[in-house]
Design a protein around this motif. Structure first.
Motif, PDB file in Angstrom:
ATOM      1  N   THR A  99      28.626  17.162 116.604  1.00 37.64           N
ATOM      2  CA  THR A  99      28.344  17.114 115.241  1.00 37.64           C
ATOM      3  C   THR A  99      27.976  15.790 114.713  1.00 37.64           C
ATOM      4  O   THR A  99      26.859  15.590 113.816  1.00 37.64           O
ATOM      5  CB  THR A  99      29.603  17.652 114.405  1.00 37.64           C
ATOM      6  OG1 THR A  99      29.944  19.038 114.689  1.00 37.64           O
ATOM      7  CG2 THR A  99      29.456  17.504 112.831  1.00 37.64           C
ATOM      8  N   ALA A 100      28.576  14.778 115.229  1.00 38.74           N
ATOM      9  CA  ALA A 100      28.404  13.326 115.016  1.00 38.74           C
ATOM     10  C   ALA A 100      26.917  13.117 115.262  1.00 38.74           C
ATOM     11  O   ALA A 100      26.243  12.107 114.765  1.00 38.74           O
ATOM     12  CB  ALA A 100      29.402  12.494 115.482  1.00 38.74           C
ATOM     13  N   ALA A 101      26.522  13.578 116.593  1.00 41.17           N
ATOM     14  CA  ALA A 101      25.343  13.062 117.131  1.00 41.17           C
ATOM     15  C   ALA A 101      24.225  13.788 116.365  1.00 41.17           C
ATOM     16  O   ALA A 101      23.050  13.199 115.999  1.00 41.17           O
ATOM     17  CB  ALA A 101      25.025  13.546 118.593  1.00 41.17           C
ATOM     18  N   ILE A 102      24.516  15.020 115.898  1.00 40.46           N
ATOM     19  CA  ILE A 102      23.398  15.774 114.976  1.00 40.46           C
ATOM     20  C   ILE A 102      23.372  15.176 113.525  1.00 40.46           C
ATOM     21  O   ILE A 102      22.079  14.545 112.993  1.00 40.46           O
ATOM     22  CB  ILE A 102      23.777  17.263 114.717  1.00 40.46           C
ATOM     23  CG1 ILE A 102      23.607  17.907 115.898  1.00 40.46           C
ATOM     24  CG2 ILE A 102      22.909  17.833 113.496  1.00 40.46           C
ATOM     25  CD1 ILE A 102      24.223  19.305 116.036  1.00 40.46           C
TER      26      ILE A 102
ATOM     27  N   SER B 238      21.641  11.485 114.038  1.00 35.74           N
ATOM     28  CA  SER B 238      20.114  11.845 114.413  1.00 35.74           C
ATOM     29  C   SER B 238      19.537  11.965 113.003  1.00 35.74           C
ATOM     30  O   SER B 238      18.139  11.552 112.674  1.00 35.74           O
ATOM     31  CB  SER B 238      19.849  12.707 115.551  1.00 35.74           C
ATOM     32  OG  SER B 238      20.520  12.692 116.676  1.00 35.74           O
ATOM     33  N   ALA B 239      19.830  12.817 112.383  1.00 40.56           N
ATOM     34  CA  ALA B 239      19.433  13.398 110.911  1.00 40.56           C
ATOM     35  C   ALA B 239      19.194  11.827 109.946  1.00 40.56           C
ATOM     36  O   ALA B 239      18.244  11.711 109.465  1.00 40.56           O
ATOM     37  CB  ALA B 239      20.195  14.408 110.264  1.00 40.56           C
TER      38      ALA B 239
ATOM     39  N   ILE C 106      15.809  10.224 109.030  1.00 44.61           N
ATOM     40  CA  ILE C 106      15.582   9.841 107.460  1.00 44.61           C
ATOM     41  C   ILE C 106      15.324   8.230 107.070  1.00 44.61           C
ATOM     42  O   ILE C 106      14.387   8.139 106.083  1.00 44.61           O
ATOM     43  CB  ILE C 106      16.787  10.337 106.397  1.00 44.61           C
ATOM     44  CG1 ILE C 106      16.982  11.939 106.712  1.00 44.61           C
ATOM     45  CG2 ILE C 106      16.609   9.993 104.942  1.00 44.61           C
ATOM     46  CD1 ILE C 106      18.062  12.480 106.087  1.00 44.61           C
ATOM     47  N   ILE C 107      15.872   7.711 107.772  1.00 45.65           N
ATOM     48  CA  ILE C 107      15.793   6.216 107.479  1.00 45.65           C
ATOM     49  C   ILE C 107      14.322   5.727 107.920  1.00 45.65           C
ATOM     50  O   ILE C 107      13.783   4.913 107.394  1.00 45.65           O
ATOM     51  CB  ILE C 107      16.968   5.391 108.118  1.00 45.65           C
ATOM     52  CG1 ILE C 107      18.138   5.607 107.429  1.00 45.65           C
ATOM     53  CG2 ILE C 107      16.526   3.906 108.175  1.00 45.65           C
ATOM     54  CD1 ILE C 107      19.491   4.924 108.171  1.00 45.65           C
ATOM     55  N   ILE C 108      14.074   6.280 108.997  1.00 44.58           N
ATOM     56  CA  ILE C 108      12.910   6.102 109.656  1.00 44.58           C
ATOM     57  C   ILE C 108      11.629   6.529 108.835  1.00 44.58           C
ATOM     58  O   ILE C 108      10.491   5.786 108.684  1.00 44.58           O
ATOM     59  CB  ILE C 108      12.480   6.343 111.135  1.00 44.58           C
ATOM     60  CG1 ILE C 108      13.608   5.828 112.107  1.00 44.58           C
ATOM     61  CG2 ILE C 108      11.177   6.463 111.684  1.00 44.58           C
ATOM     62  CD1 ILE C 108      13.726   6.368 113.549  1.00 44.58           C
ATOM     63  N   LEU C 109      11.928   7.713 108.378  1.00 43.59           N
ATOM     64  CA  LEU C 109      10.799   8.180 107.338  1.00 43.59           C
ATOM     65  C   LEU C 109      10.818   7.444 105.972  1.00 43.59           C
ATOM     66  O   LEU C 109       9.701   7.284 105.583  1.00 43.59           O
ATOM     67  CB  LEU C 109      11.227   9.630 107.197  1.00 43.59           C
ATOM     68  CG  LEU C 109      10.730  10.902 108.237  1.00 43.59           C
ATOM     69  CD1 LEU C 109      11.179  12.130 107.816  1.00 43.59           C
ATOM     70  CD2 LEU C 109       9.456  10.697 108.552  1.00 43.59           C
ATOM     71  N   ALA C 110      11.856   6.817 105.620  1.00 39.98           N
ATOM     72  CA  ALA C 110      12.228   6.256 104.409  1.00 39.98           C
ATOM     73  C   ALA C 110      11.671   4.912 104.629  1.00 39.98           C
ATOM     74  O   ALA C 110      11.648   4.171 103.632  1.00 39.98           O
ATOM     75  CB  ALA C 110      13.312   6.419 103.859  1.00 39.98           C
TER      76      ALA C 110
END
Length: 492
Positions: free
Chosen positions: A13-16, A19-20, A24-28
């Motif tokens: 769960t922590a990995a998911i 990763s999410a 999002i940070i990379i996209l933003a």
């Protein structure tokens, strides 16, 4: 369920989530500047109203350099950052105008509030990007509340500045920031420049920690932290530095090892010009603060003294008020001395405090031969007021000892001689004693200067004006182009 399955589910769960969030940070992340995709100007960048005044709108530069395909390549795109009121940051406005005049595309980023230079509003190559200010209801002069609210203010400024730099403007080749304020400007701008592949340039007006020391004291832990922070972030990852004095350049080198600081002295822009006798008469009869006294000023029965301030702790206006009280008393004894109209321009936190002092002195009949008024003027009217005055007064005391008051430069631009607080190292870089101005270090010495310059036949004041007129011959762009223009690789 065995314990290892619980651990596995938690880790998964922590990995998911990680990763999410990372995705999002990379996209933003904001876009980066690329030398392979420079900016271009086309005819569409200039609406019809800009074409009506081509010199001030930048359209004349476009027509002079346009290629056969109808475009002009932008060699210098610059974000100019002021974590303060843009209208009260004249030097950064002059940077913007000089860049635009030579074909640079400028995003001028700061707080809206005061009126900006009118040429900036007309120039289609300059885009003003406002930063959302810290809510006024959370600002205070109380020392304890200031310390409590300071972290909240810094967090707010970090986000609002980052958002303006990273998402309200496209990536630029250069970023030029005003320092101080240092916190959080240096850190945020360093991060944005790293992400966006932008070259970082600091324009040193003073030191942030020395200004903070005026409020908290030089030994306060926050002042020490601020000094360490300012030195660390300014000596790494910075492409170039400008500074306002040679003395500041020396301190930057000795204190923080900054070797590449370029002295860029303030010079008056074109808006500040000497006035003819007829223009002076028109201005004095028109401006609200001088209308009633215009004829007396023109005849010499009354002298017009002007001072400008941001009403902050580094300018002790009680010095001027006490000197005017002393001068008024002297007029009682030496009736050949003229009366004085003193106009103080500007806005700031201590304005109301000094207005109460002025009112109390007036009611106590301690200013019988002096009229003291305050004013807030448009840039043009302020320039006209300086051109109409007999003497300018600067009370800038310099928290660092190596910065200089730009107001004196503006006064020299109109040929106005200056009396100024001179008890700091950099003062001789600006004023030549007895040639274009006089320095003082106490109330008594300022009162003596007023008596000397306004008394007798006025020959001393006339001589100082001649020296000030020589100072107004070299203008801002003459100083700017060989230093900043060369750095930004602009065409003459």
């Amino acid at each position: 369920m065995s314990w290892w399955l619980v651990v596995w589910n938690v880790v998964l769960t922590a990995a998911i989530i990680t990763s999410a969030v990372t995705f999002i940070i990379i996209l933003a992340l904001p876009t980066s500047y690329s030398h392979f995709y420079p900016r271009y100007l086309t005819e569409e960048a200039f609406p019809e109203n800009c074409k009506e005044n081509p010199e001030k709108s930048g359209y004349a530069y476009f027509k002079k350099h346009v290629d056969e395909d109808g475009t002009v390549k932008i060699d210098a795109s610059v974000q100019i950052v002021v974590l303060g009121d843009i209208g009260r940051s004249p030097r950064m406005q002059y940077h913007a105008l000089s860049l635009a005049t030579h074909g640079g595309k400028v995003d001028l980023i700061g707080y809206a509030g005061s009126e900006v230079h009118p040429d900036i509003l007309q120039n289609c190559l300059i885009n003003i990007v406002p930063i959302k200010p810290f809510p006024p209801r959370l600002q205070t002069n109380n020392r304890l509340l200031f310390l409590l609210l300071a972290p909240i203010k810094v967090l707010y400024q970090i986000w609002s500045l980052y958002y303006a730099l990273a998402y309200c403007t496209v990536a630029s080749k250069w970023m030029l920031i005003q320092n101080p304020p240092s916190i959080p400007t240096l850190a945020v701008c360093q991060v944005v420049c790293f992400i966006r592949n932008t070259r970082f340039v600091i324009d040193w007006h003073n030191f942030g920690y020395s200004i903070l020391a005026l409020r908290l004291g030089p030994l306060h832990p926050l002042v020490k932290i601020s000094e360490w922070y300012e030195g660390l972030l300014s000596s790494h990852g910075v492409h170039a530095h400008f500074c306002v004095t040679n003395a500041m350049r020396r301190v930057l080198k000795e204190k923080w090892g900054i070797e590449n600081a370029l002295p860029l002295h303030d010079r008056p822009p074109e808006i500040f010009q000497p006035l003819s006798a007829s223009n002076r008469s028109e201005v004095l009869h028109r401006l609200p603060g001088t209308t009633k006294y215009a004829d007396d000023i023109l005849s010499g029965r009354c002298r017009l003294l002007v001072s400008s301030t941001s009403w902050t702790p580094d300018e002790d206006f009680s010095v001027l008020l006490d000197a005017l009280v002393s001068y008024s008393t002297t007029v009682e004894q030496k009736q050949y001395l003229p009366n004085v109209v003193a106009i103080i321009t500007g806005r700031g936190p201590q304005r109301e405090h000094y207005l109460r002092q002025i009112e109390a002195l007036t009611k106590a009949d301690k200013l019988q031969h002096v009229i003291v008024t305050t004013a807030w003027l448009s840039p043009h009217d302020y320039a006209y007021l300086l051109g109409s005055a007999d003497l300018g007064v600067s009370l800038h005391t310099s928290s660092s000892g190596v910065d200089l008051p730009m107001k004196v430069v503006d006064m020299f631009g109109t040929g106005l001689p200056v009396a100024g607080w001179s008890d700091f190292e950099a003062w001789p870089e600006l004023v030549q004693e007895g040639k274009n101005g006089r320095g003082f270090k106490s109330v008594e010495s300022l009162a003596d200067i007023l008596e000397e310059l306004f008394g007798e036949d006025g020959s001393q004041l006339k001589s100082l004006r001649q020296g000030a007129m020589q100072e107004c011959q070299r203008r801002w762009n003459d100083e700017w182009m060989p230093v900043a223009g060369k750095l930004f690789q602009l065409k003459p």
